[in-house]
Design a protein around this motif. Structure first.
Motif, PDB file in Angstrom:
ATOM      1  N   ILE A 109      -0.140  -1.840   2.108  1.00 16.80           N
ATOM      2  CA  ILE A 109      -0.753  -2.902   2.916  1.00 16.80           C
ATOM      3  C   ILE A 109      -1.163  -2.365   4.284  1.00 16.80           C
ATOM      4  N   ARG A 110      -0.305  -1.600   4.907  1.00 17.48           N
ATOM      5  CA  ARG A 110      -0.626  -1.072   6.239  1.00 17.48           C
ATOM      6  C   ARG A 110      -1.807  -0.095   6.166  1.00 17.48           C
TER       7      ARG A 110
ATOM      8  N   SER B 278      -5.135  -2.128   5.115  1.00 14.70           N
ATOM      9  CA  SER B 278      -5.660  -2.982   6.185  1.00 14.70           C
ATOM     10  C   SER B 278      -6.392  -2.156   7.229  1.00 14.70           C
ATOM     11  N   HIS B 279      -5.873  -0.989   7.563  1.00 13.88           N
ATOM     12  CA  HIS B 279      -6.570  -0.114   8.509  1.00 13.88           C
ATOM     13  C   HIS B 279      -7.898   0.366   7.919  1.00 13.88           C
TER      14      HIS B 279
ATOM     15  N   ILE C  12     -10.377  -2.592   8.137  1.00 13.62           N
ATOM     16  CA  ILE C  12     -10.803  -2.840   9.514  1.00 13.62           C
ATOM     17  C   ILE C  12     -11.919  -1.872   9.896  1.00 13.62           C
TER      18      ILE C  12
ATOM     19  N   TYR D  20      -1.694 -10.014  -2.664  1.00 11.13           N
ATOM     20  CA  TYR D  20      -1.887  -9.292  -1.405  1.00 11.13           C
ATOM     21  C   TYR D  20      -3.187  -8.495  -1.327  1.00 11.13           C
TER      22      TYR D  20
ATOM     23  N   LEU E 289      -5.660  -8.896   1.889  1.00  9.71           N
ATOM     24  CA  LEU E 289      -6.243  -7.771   2.621  1.00  9.71           C
ATOM     25  C   LEU E 289      -7.739  -7.963   2.841  1.00  9.71           C
TER      26      LEU E 289
ATOM     27  N   TRP F 273     -12.744 -10.542   5.680  1.00  8.13           N
ATOM     28  CA  TRP F 273     -14.022  -9.836   5.618  1.00  8.13           C
ATOM     29  C   TRP F 273     -15.020 -10.455   4.656  1.00  8.13           C
TER      30      TRP F 273
ATOM     31  N   TRP G 114       1.476 -11.552   4.410  1.00  7.06           N
ATOM     32  CA  TRP G 114       0.455 -11.780   5.432  1.00  7.06           C
ATOM     33  C   TRP G 114       0.938 -11.321   6.803  1.00  7.06           C
TER      34      TRP G 114
ATOM     35  N   MET H 226      -0.034  -7.941   8.232  1.00  2.09           N
ATOM     36  CA  MET H 226      -1.385  -7.670   8.707  1.00  2.09           C
ATOM     37  C   MET H 226      -1.861  -8.653   9.761  1.00  2.09           C
TER      38      MET H 226
ATOM     39  N   TYR I  97      -7.699  -9.890  11.078  1.00  2.00           N
ATOM     40  CA  TYR I  97      -6.651 -10.709  10.468  1.00  2.00           C
ATOM     41  C   TYR I  97      -6.116 -11.767  11.435  1.00  2.00           C
TER      42      TYR I  97
END
Length: 269
Positions: A39-40, A43-44, A47, A69, A73, A77, A111, A114, A120
């Motif tokens: 997830i981390r 998400s980057h 972005i 999830y 993510l 967007w 959630w 993020m 987010y």
């Protein structure tokens, strides 16, 4: 229960007996450290990938099952997310769990991982946003329409529906072909999976390694790809695999593969 035959095609797997509630309880009732790493990292990636892009009308989460999830993510967007799945029981689970409701939301902890990041943090009510901005489609990965979505995810699907390598590669190719040129994508796999059991029923898997994934990607119309291998020293989801692999990248504009040299194997964030 006896193991399945060494090679089990998707159509031979017992999808009518798939228990989505048992699968969710085993896999997503709690956040495993591997999922947190994914997830981390993802998400980057999004972005960066979606910064400055025109608003995306529709994204797709292929073979969503009981995992929300990947959709979370993609939530900031895109205006809508299409959830596809083949198992009828998963379709029913999605219909129930994507509805807005006043009770405690099982996906809030996911959630929260993020929520504070760019994009987010603009979503004040992610559960409601997801409930009002989705479609559910009963569809096999092999029947996805070509060049339809501007953003896509496919988590633990291609490698968890068959033990036939040709069929596995076909699922990956069909997923990528369903995205428009330039679309960002995320694909997740289990490394060295020996198959898995859901509520006493055995399902097939294909063995995937970073090396075999790199070889496959070399022949696909993708660019800017990276592979994250989760930290295998953390508490894992179950026995029978070595780590989780997340591939991020873009569908190539000209139909050619990645010409940027060897892919990086990223460290967990």
């Amino acid at each position: 229960m006896a193991d399945l035959e060494p090679t089990t095609r998707n159509e031979e797997a017992p999808w009518s007996a798939f228990d989505p509630y048992g699968y969710w309880k085993s896999n997503y009732e709690d956040i495993f450290p591997e999922d947190e790493q994914i997830i981390r990292y993802a998400s980057h990636f999004l972005i960066e990938a979606c910064d400055g892009r025109a608003p995306i009308k529709a994204a797709v989460d292929v073979g969503a099952g009981t995992n929300l999830y990947p959709a979370l993510l993609m939530l900031p967007w895109t205006k809508r997310i299409v959830f596809t799945d083949y198992a009828a029981s998963n379709i029913d689970w999605l219909s129930e769990n994507l509805a807005d409701a006043p009770d405690e939301w099982a996906w809030q902890p996911f959630w929260n991982l993020m929520a504070g990041m760019p994009g987010y943090r603009n979503i004040e009510q992610p559960r409601r946003r997801l409930a009002t901005g989705h479609d559910i489609c009963h569809l096999s990965v092999f029947d996805l329409p070509a060049r339809t979505w501007d953003l896509g995810s496919m988590f633990f699907v291609a490698d968890g529906i068959t033990s036939d390598r040709v069929e596995f590669e076909s699922a990956v190719r069909t997923f990528l072909a369903a995205l428009v040129p330039g679309a960002p994508f995320m694909m997740a796999f289990m490394e060295h999976s020996a198959g898995y059991e859901v509520s006493g029923v055995r399902f097939p898997a294909i063995e995937v390694t970073p090396e075999s994934l790199n070889t496959l990607l070399d022949g696909l119309p993708v660019t800017g790809t990276k592979i994250l291998r989760t930290d295998s020293s953390v508490r894992r989801l179950r026995t029978g695999y070595d780590a989780m692999l997340l591939t991020t990248g873009y569908v190539a504009h000209d139909g050619s593969g990645d010409a940027q040299g060897p892919r990086a194997c990223a460290d967990p964030l």
